[in-house]
Design an enzyme around this catalytic site. Structure first.
Site, PDB file in Angstrom:
ATOM      1  N   ASN A 281       7.986 -15.477 -28.551  1.00 44.96           N
ATOM      2  CA  ASN A 281       8.352 -16.719 -27.858  1.00 44.96           C
ATOM      3  C   ASN A 281       7.635 -16.835 -26.528  1.00 44.96           C
ATOM      4  O   ASN A 281       7.186 -17.926 -26.145  1.00 44.96           O
ATOM      5  CB  ASN A 281       9.869 -16.766 -27.627  1.00 44.96           C
ATOM      6  CG  ASN A 281      10.619 -17.346 -28.824  1.00 44.96           C
ATOM      7  OD1 ASN A 281      10.054 -18.107 -29.610  1.00 44.96           O
ATOM      8  ND2 ASN A 281      11.888 -16.973 -28.970  1.00 44.96           N
ATOM      9  N   ASP A 290      10.542 -21.298 -33.329  1.00 40.30           N
ATOM     10  CA  ASP A 290      11.441 -21.954 -34.285  1.00 40.30           C
ATOM     11  C   ASP A 290      10.777 -22.092 -35.655  1.00 40.30           C
ATOM     12  O   ASP A 290      11.410 -21.868 -36.700  1.00 40.30           O
ATOM     13  CB  ASP A 290      11.843 -23.337 -33.772  1.00 40.30           C
ATOM     14  CG  ASP A 290      12.808 -23.257 -32.592  1.00 40.30           C
ATOM     15  OD1 ASP A 290      13.337 -22.164 -32.334  1.00 40.30           O
ATOM     16  OD2 ASP A 290      13.019 -24.305 -31.932  1.00 40.30           O
ATOM     17  N   GLU A 317      17.136 -13.885 -33.746  1.00 41.80           N
ATOM     18  CA  GLU A 317      16.089 -13.530 -34.700  1.00 41.80           C
ATOM     19  C   GLU A 317      16.583 -12.545 -35.744  1.00 41.80           C
ATOM     20  O   GLU A 317      15.782 -11.928 -36.449  1.00 41.80           O
ATOM     21  CB  GLU A 317      14.876 -12.942 -33.962  1.00 41.80           C
ATOM     22  CG  GLU A 317      15.094 -11.594 -33.298  1.00 41.80           C
ATOM     23  CD  GLU A 317      15.636 -11.698 -31.877  1.00 41.80           C
ATOM     24  OE1 GLU A 317      15.493 -10.715 -31.126  1.00 41.80           O
ATOM     25  OE2 GLU A 317      16.192 -12.749 -31.513  1.00 41.80           O
TER      26      GLU A 317
END
Length: 404
Positions: A281, A290, A317
């Site tokens: 991320n 995403d 996650e």
């Protein structure tokens, strides 16, 4: 009872029905109102009143105006009956028909009085026969009201037809007695049938309203059930990945553990964590993160594809798969296939020190469920194995059969 009295009663009866229908129509929603019906009764009332007030006369304007109103009322009553049985009549039909009636009545100016009557009664025959045919042919359900109303219209139509035939025969021979009998029967019969048919149509209209209300209620129930199922599905589904959410996972695991406790079968659970996902991320942004999670969720759903299997997003996650009636070897094979499929996605991951692509670590626990344990035990076991997989360098699966 003489003819003028019966005509007056027809006028009064039609006007009273008009007022009754007007009151009934205003009390209903626009979608429940019966078109043409009140207007038909008003036209019939005014036409009958003209005939009563002017008395027996050969004045063409009086006869033509009264006949025009009566025929228009008859036609629009036929359209109302058609509507009641589900056959709507639009402007492309009723407007040209109304104009044709006016034209036919005006055209009788060039005919002798007996022939004028033939034309008018012939048109009456048609417009009383039309609702009779519609009611009797569209009565597959065997409704008694439709039989009564259809038979009433058919009888009136036959009386008008008999009068037309009498007028045609009387032009050649003097059959006054036969004609007088027909006329004597026809006028009071029309009055009687008007009363019966009027109330029958009111009851038929009520049946139609009740049927439409029931259909609307059934439609609302179906939509409510659809919305309920949709809401239930949304409450079980993870918005991002489209697989089961944590709440549904907990409910299914509780249910499956209880079922396996009764059957004595083995239950397997896979817990999975995407390796170095925070770094992913930070490197690629949350939109890419995403998308990565969505693709991984699809892989879990594809591998946990049996009817009782469940793939779920456990949180962030982390993912999980419930594998009912699955031994350790089968569960390990599924976990390894998931790991390979994720690696085969080849999603670039520069922030990973495990590989240059996104990978995952998995813990697989298999347990024979018993009453002295809870489903939390298999979760704890799988979580320890997941931690062991991460400690072993990630991008691997650690499997263990939990024993007493």
């Amino acid at each position: 009872m003489d003819t003028r009295t019966i005509i007056l009663l027809l006028a009064i009866g039609s006007f009273l029905f008009f007022l009754l229908l007007l009151l009934d129509q205003f009390r209903k929603e626009p979608s429940q109102r019966i078109p043409y019906w009140a207007g038909a009764k008003l036209l019939q009332a005014v036409g009958s009143l003209i005939l009563f007030l002017r008395g027996p006369t050969d004045e063409f304007s009086t006869i033509a105006s009264a006949n025009t109103l009566l025929l228009l009322g008859c036609a629009y009553e036929a359209w109302a009956v058609c509507y009641l049985v589900g056959r709507r009549v639009g402007r492309l039909v009723h407007v040209p028909v109304a104009l044709a009636i006016v034209a036919a009545c005006l055209a009788t100016f060039w005919l002798a009085p007996p022939h004028r009557a033939e034309v008018v009664f012939a048109v009456h025959t048609v417009f009383y026969a039309l609702p009779a045919v519609v009611l009797l042919r569209q009565n597959r359900a065997g409704s008694l009201l439709r039989w009564v109303l259809g038979a009433g219209y058919l009888l009136v139509s036959l009386l008008f037809l008999a009068h037309v035939l009498w007028l045609a025969v009387d032009a050649m021979q003097n059959w006054q007695r036969f004609g007088a009998i027909i006329y004597a029967v026809m006028v009071p019969s029309i009055y009687g049938i008007m009363i019966v048919s009027g109330f029958s149509m009111l009851l038929l209209a009520k049946d139609k309203s009740d049927s439409e209300l029931q259909a609307a209620q059934a439609s609302l129930r179906r939509k409510d059930e659809q919305y309920r199922r949709r809401l239930e599905l949304l409450s079980k589904t993870d918005d991002l990945t489209g697989i089961a959410n944590r709440r549904h996972f907990d409910a299914v695991l509780t249910r499956e553990y209880a079922r396996h406790t009764r059957s004595g079968e083995k239950l397997s659970l896979i817990l999975m964590d995407v390796d170095h996902f925070k770094a992913f991320n930070d490197c690629y942004g949350h939109v890419a993160g995403d998308d990565c999670l969505r693709r991984i969720g699809g892989i879990l759903a594809a591998n946990a594809a049996r009817a009782d299997d469940l793939a779920a997003r456990y949180g962030g996650e982390e993912f999980a798969c419930i594998l009912p009636m699955t031994d350790l070897d089968e569960a390990c094979a599924i976990a390894e296939q998931i790991r390979r499929d994720i690696e085969a996605l080849a999603i670039p991951h520069q922030g990973s020190n495990t590989a240059g692509v996104v990978t995952a670590s998995l813990g697989v626990a298999t347990m024979r469920c018993t009453r002295d344990r809870t489903f939390a035990g298999v979760v704890a076991a799988a979580d320890k194995l997941l931690y062991a997989a991460k400690s072993s360098g990630r991008n691997c699966a650690q499997c263990l059969a939990v024993t007493d």
